[in-house]
Design an enzyme around this catalytic site. Structure first.
Site, mmCIF file in Angstrom:
data_model
loop_
_atom_site.group_PDB
_atom_site.id
_atom_site.type_symbol
_atom_site.label_atom_id
_atom_site.label_comp_id
_atom_site.label_asym_id
_atom_site.label_seq_id
_atom_site.Cartn_x
_atom_site.Cartn_y
_atom_site.Cartn_z
ATOM 1 N N ASP A 191 -12.513 -7.350 3.640
ATOM 2 C CA ASP A 191 -13.329 -8.600 3.340
ATOM 3 C C ASP A 191 -14.959 -8.186 4.517
ATOM 4 O O ASP A 191 -14.818 -7.422 4.662
ATOM 5 C CB ASP A 191 -12.330 -10.108 4.388
ATOM 6 C CG ASP A 191 -11.671 -8.946 5.581
ATOM 7 O OD1 ASP A 191 -10.781 -8.364 5.493
ATOM 8 O OD2 ASP A 191 -12.731 -8.810 6.890
ATOM 9 N N GLU A 247 0.890 -1.615 0.048
ATOM 10 C CA GLU A 247 -0.577 -0.418 -0.143
ATOM 11 C C GLU A 247 1.037 1.204 0.131
ATOM 12 O O GLU A 247 0.214 1.908 -0.787
ATOM 13 C CB GLU A 247 -0.535 -0.018 0.824
ATOM 14 C CG GLU A 247 -1.951 -0.863 0.746
ATOM 15 C CD GLU A 247 -3.252 -0.385 2.218
ATOM 16 O OE1 GLU A 247 -4.150 -0.645 2.280
ATOM 17 O OE2 GLU A 247 -2.191 -1.005 3.749
HETATM 18 N N1 ADE Z 1 -8.342 -5.362 8.561
HETATM 19 C C1 ADE Z 1 -8.714 -6.418 7.820
HETATM 20 N N2 ADE Z 1 -9.396 -6.816 7.286
HETATM 21 C C2 ADE Z 1 -9.888 -7.415 9.091
HETATM 22 C C3 ADE Z 1 -9.852 -8.091 9.179
HETATM 23 N N3 ADE Z 1 -11.172 -8.676 9.195
HETATM 24 N N4 ADE Z 1 -10.498 -8.042 11.247
HETATM 25 C C4 ADE Z 1 -9.164 -7.589 11.365
HETATM 26 N N5 ADE Z 1 -8.631 -6.839 11.164
HETATM 27 C C5 ADE Z 1 -8.811 -6.370 10.187
#
Ligand code: ADE
Length: 275
Positions: A242, A36
């Site tokens: 996600d 990134e």
């Molecule tokens: N960063 C990106 N996805 C995450 C998740 N599921 N839990 C904690 N930090 C994250």
């Protein structure tokens, strides 16, 4: 009015500080993944690098503004150590953090962006000595992003997510590959803590106690705490990667390379064009 020597000096020092801060903007940019920050590092001219505490701090100019870019590593301690170095070693006057997050609120979709308005440390629990989430000695349960920073980030991200701009910087096939259609900007609550959320049960328990949370990540509120303590304005920007459940272990690296890192670089280009 006659001032004694001490008063005059204090008065002079105060003016000087204001002057320095107005004239010498130094922007600190932290990213939660190496991929990134690499696009942002490419924006630097007159580039230099310095290694401190195992991290590489890239400094240089973007649109003539002094800027330091660094990969924060993961988790609250890593992020707090990195932002403290940015403040004490590099004298940053403003901090921008970009990274990914897991969606907790069901209205958020992969590819959406969240600007943290309020940042909680969801694993801070000093009960019964203090309230749940209360930060010891600070008497606050969350940190709030300043309106100026929030409004500026909002303007920039709305521009990035506009159909034309987005399709110019990310090929429509790539957007489709990740199921991204008309991604949205959300401004609200981010919960940070040293936990990767990868099951529905954990996500639901968090939502039960903090129903306003939009997304979870592992650094933002730690960065916000350090900036609050040193009085540095900050902006925490997160791309939803996600849904913080059993599907969360999908291919992070290709999402970050194809989507999140492009978002971060474009946000920074627009940011530096705006100041
Ligand atoms: N960063 C990106 N996805 C995450 C998740 N599921 N839990 C904690 N930090 C994250």
């Amino acid at each position: 009015m006659v001032r004694n020597r001490g008063e005059n000096e204090n008065h002079r020092k105060f003016d000087l500080k204001e002057h320095i801060q107005m004239d010498k903007k130094i922007i600190g940019i932290m990213g939660a993944m190496p991929e990134e920050i690499s696009g942002i590092v490419h924006l630097l001219s007159n580039k230099d690098e310095k290694e401190i505490g195992g991290r590489k701090y890239y400094s240089g100019l973007i649109n003539n503004v002094k800027t330091i870019v660094v990969f924060s590593r993961w988790g609250k301690v890593a992020a707090a150590a990195t932002v403290t170095t940015l403040i004490l070693e590099f004298g940053i006057t403003e901090l921008i953090f970009t990274g990914v997050a897991g969606a907790v609120n069901p209205n958020l979709k992969i590819g959406d962006i969240v600007i943290g308005h309020k940042l909680f440390q969801h694993d801070m629990d000093g009960r019964p000595l203090m309230k749940q989430y209360e930060i010891p000695l600070l008497g606050v349960t969350y940190f709030e992003c300043k309106e100026t920073q929030r409004l500026n980030a909002e303007k920039i991200i709305r521009h990035l997510l506009s159909n034309k701009y987005l399709k110019d910087v990310i090929h429509p096939n790539e957007l489709q590959r990740f199921g991204i259609h008309e991604p949205k900007l959300h401004i609200g609550v981010i919960a940070s803590g040293d936990k990767f959320f990868a099951n529905k049960k954990d996500k639901e328990s968090l939502l039960n106690i903090l129903p306003s949370v939009l997304c979870v990540e592992m650094e933002g509120a730690a960065v916000a705490q350090v900036c609050y303590e040193y009085q540095i304005p900050y902006t925490i920007i997160r791309t939803i990667s996600d849904s913080a459940d059993e599907n969360a272990k999908f291919d992070f690296s290709s999402f970050i390379k194809s989507i999140a890192s492009v978002y971060s670089t474009e946000i920074m280009k627009l940011y530096f064009a705006s100041i």
